[in-house]
Structures are given as C-alpha cells and as structure tokens.
Scaffold this active site. Structure first.
Site, PDB file in Angstrom:
ATOM      1  CD  GLU A 105      -5.568   0.689   2.552  1.00 28.86           C
ATOM      2  OE1 GLU A 105      -6.332   0.441   1.394  1.00 28.86           O
ATOM      3  OE2 GLU A 105      -5.476  -0.343   3.361  1.00 28.86           O
ATOM      4  NE  ARG A 122      -3.608  -2.391   0.137  1.00 30.21           N
ATOM      5  CZ  ARG A 122      -3.332  -3.328  -0.261  1.00 30.21           C
ATOM      6  NH1 ARG A 122      -2.396  -3.745  -0.685  1.00 30.21           N
ATOM      7  NH2 ARG A 122      -4.325  -4.595   0.016  1.00 30.21           N
ATOM      8  CB  SER A 168      -9.588  -1.330   3.414  1.00 25.59           C
ATOM      9  OG  SER A 168     -10.215  -2.243   2.858  1.00 25.59           O
TER      10      SER A 168
END
Length: 381
Positions: free
Chosen positions: A364, A188, A266
């Site tokens: 995130e 990520r 998310s």
C-alpha cells in the site's frame, strides 16, 4: 505574488527565496524523522509551504532550477517508503486551517487545509457535531494526503463525504478544483496516486451530516464496542462519537503508534480475487476472511493470509510484521534501516503467502525512487 514572499524557515533544513534564485546544492537535509517508517533518508533540498500563494512564488522564482531537478511532494510521511538518498526538491504542504463554508439543519460544508493532522480533524468534527468521517479515526497522516490514497476503514472511504480537492498542477503551474469524479477514486487509489508528483493538494472540501442517529458500526467488532459505550452513558443507541471512540480503542489495541514503533500503517492491500477462487480456498481454509465486492469478486483480509502463513511477528529483521497485526510492517532499527531492508522483508512475506494461497500481495505505501519518481512494481521499483 512577487519574490518577496516568504517561506517557512522555522527549521534549518527549510529554505526560502533569496535574491540569487539558486538552491543550495551542498546541503543535505535529513528526512529520517519526516517519514513514519523512520527510514534513513537524505534529500537535496526541502521547501515547506505554509500558504497557497507561496507555491506560485516558488515555482516562478526557481523556474530554471525546477526544470533541471525533479520535484517530490511529501506530506506527513505516513504512507511512503523513502530512499536513502533523495535527489529532488521536496515540497511539503503545511497549510493550516479549517473553515466552515455552509451549514444547514442536515449538513455542513467545511474546507480543510492540507497541513491539518487527519486524526485531529476527525476528533474536531465529531466534537462539533459534524459526522461522516468518524470511522476514519486514528489514521496517521495529514489531510492533504488523504485523497491520494482514498483512505478508508471500517466501511467508510474518503470519497463518501469528500466534495472537492483544490490542487496545484505542477507541470502547467495552474490551480484546479477537482470534484470526486475528477479524482477518479478507486480502492486505495486516485488520479493523484497514479500521477505522482503531478499534483500538490492544498485543501480538501467535505460535506458532513449532523444526524446523531446515523452511524455505521456494523463492521468487525466496532458495533459491540460502540454499543458498550452507549450503554455506559445510559443510551440505547450508539452515536457517531461512540463509534469514533470504539475505533480508536480497537486501532490502539491492534496497531503500533509510529512514535514508539516506526511503521507506515497497513503495509499490504487486502487483495481482491474472483469469487470462484475464494470459494475454492474456503474448502481448504474454512476460516478464510473475505468480504463481497461487485462483479463476483471478494476482498480477502491480507492480515489473515500473512498470519496463517506463520508470519505474524515475522519477516526479515529489522523489518518485521507487528506481533498484534500482521498487516503492519515495523522498523526495529529506526533512522538506520533503509528502503532496501523493507524490500527484502516485503519480497519474503509476499513469496510465502503466494506459495501457500496463490494470492499475490501488493503493498500500500508509495515506493519512492532516488530521483523522486514513484515505482509501481509489486516488489521493488
């Protein structure tokens, strides 16, 4: 390109080049509908770019003003937390187009412009018989933002099939083509994420395979659902199309549609902890969900941690976790809730999880400050 170049002026809040070379300082642009979390946000100025050459023209024509006011790059708004007031010039890459660059019996090379909807791209490639990104179906956002987060799901990451990114380096006003190595991808993570508002991605190049028998369906319950689709069609083996449909079904069951319940996907990253710590936790929590990682590390399911902390469907209103997927924060007062509301709920959830498991959760989505800069503090910027 001269100053006669045109910008997208389809919306009242979008401006084009004018002879005065001055941006309107008294116009407030509503961005509450330009982020999937539906947070209240007003920006000074917004520029929608529908062609790569327009960026050169804009940077040249507004050089003096750009030196005085920060730039902020906003894609589809699916992974950002915007402030109530954004004192920056917002650049929105909206270039469209999918080009077949090369084709063999084994693979195809395609170039996709930044403004293409990511999920629509996945469906298009599978329908064409081009495979490799089917596991990334139903991830919200635009293609240009995908490399920033190195999006991933169900055992596949963007870097697995990406070849290059064409991007404009805003500080030096130069175009670059960056390889996967240049992008410095991580979990990520990427060079674009670590240097926000430095790069504006205009297109992404992919190499996709054409082998219908090559599938990755062993992650979670994807294999079971995909196999069921195959058997319904009288086949013994699942195809990439079966995998894509299985993932669409699974995600629709677990994840809320931002159009109906605002969210940014998310919210918490799956934390990566030492194997020793994971083994110790297993003695107390045998059902803890973890996936082996290199260097004796384990990736732990953040959603499981939150749910076991009693916070599935919980948090601090109006920002609470989704009742079917604790990993997702949802906004129950769209276009009114603010970034501060998100911070309050985020801190509370992270605190409860840490007190129970001694694991720190990291968010995130990108946290945007009032001046357009990005904050990296684990709680709030």
């Amino acid at each position: 390109m001269t100053s006669t170049a045109r910008f997208d002026t389809s919306a009242p809040s979008t401006m084009g080049i004018d002879s005065s070379k001055r941006l309107p300082s008294d116009v407030s642009v509503d961005l509450s509908h330009s982020n999937t979390m539906a947070l209240a946000c007003a920006a000074d100025s917004v520029v929608a770019l529908t062609d790569e050459s327009q960026l050169d023209a804009f940077m040249a024509s507004y050089a003096d003003i750009i030196n005085q006011k920060p730039l902020f790059v906003l894609s589809g708004g699916s992974n950002v937390l915007l402030p109530a007031q954004l004192d920056a010039i917002v650049l929105q890459p909206k270039m469209r187009g999918i080009t077949l660059v090369a084709q063999t019996d084994e693979y195809v090379d395609i170039e996709v412009m930044a403004g293409e909807n990511w999920h629509d791209l996945v469906v298009h490639t599978v329908n064409q018989g081009w495979y490799g990104i089917e596991n990334l179906a139903l991830i919200p956002g635009l293609t240009g933002a995908a490399p920033v987060q190195n999006i991933g799901a169900y055992g596949v990451q963007l870097e697995d099939c990406m070849q290059y990114v064409r991007a404009y380096h805003l500080p030096t006003k130069t175009w670059h083509q960056l390889s996967t190595t240049d992008c410095e991808f991580g979990y990520r993570d990427s060079i674009f994420k670590r240097a926000p508002n430095t790069w504006l991605i205009s297109c992404v190049g992919f190499r996709l395979h054409t082998d219908i028998n090559k599938v990755l369906a062993s992650y979670g319950d994807v294999q079971t659902v995909a196999q069921r689709y195959a058997e319904q069609q009288g086949r013994t083996q699942a195809t990439p199309a079966d995998v894509m449909q299985a993932i669409i079904d699974i995600r629709q069951q677990k994840l809320p549609d931002p159009k109906h319940l605002p969210n940014c996907g998310s919210f918490f990253q799956n934390p990566i902890i030492p194997l020793e710590q994971f083994t110790q936790l297993q003695t107390t929590y045998p059902a803890i969900v973890g996936y082996p990682m290199p260097d004796n590390m384990v990736k732990v399911a953040a959603g499981w941690l939150i749910e076991q902390s009693g916070l599935k469907g919980g948090g601090i209103a109006p920002i609470v976790t989704h009742q079917h997927q604790a990993l997702v924060l949802t906004n129950h007062t769209p276009y009114q809730a603010t970034q501060d509301d998100v911070a309050t709920s985020q801190k509370y959830i992270a605190m409860v999880v840490f007190e129970k498991f001694a694991i720190q959760l990291s968010r995130e989505p990108v946290w945007v400050n009032t001046d357009g800069s990005v904050g990296y503090d684990e709680y709030v910027a």
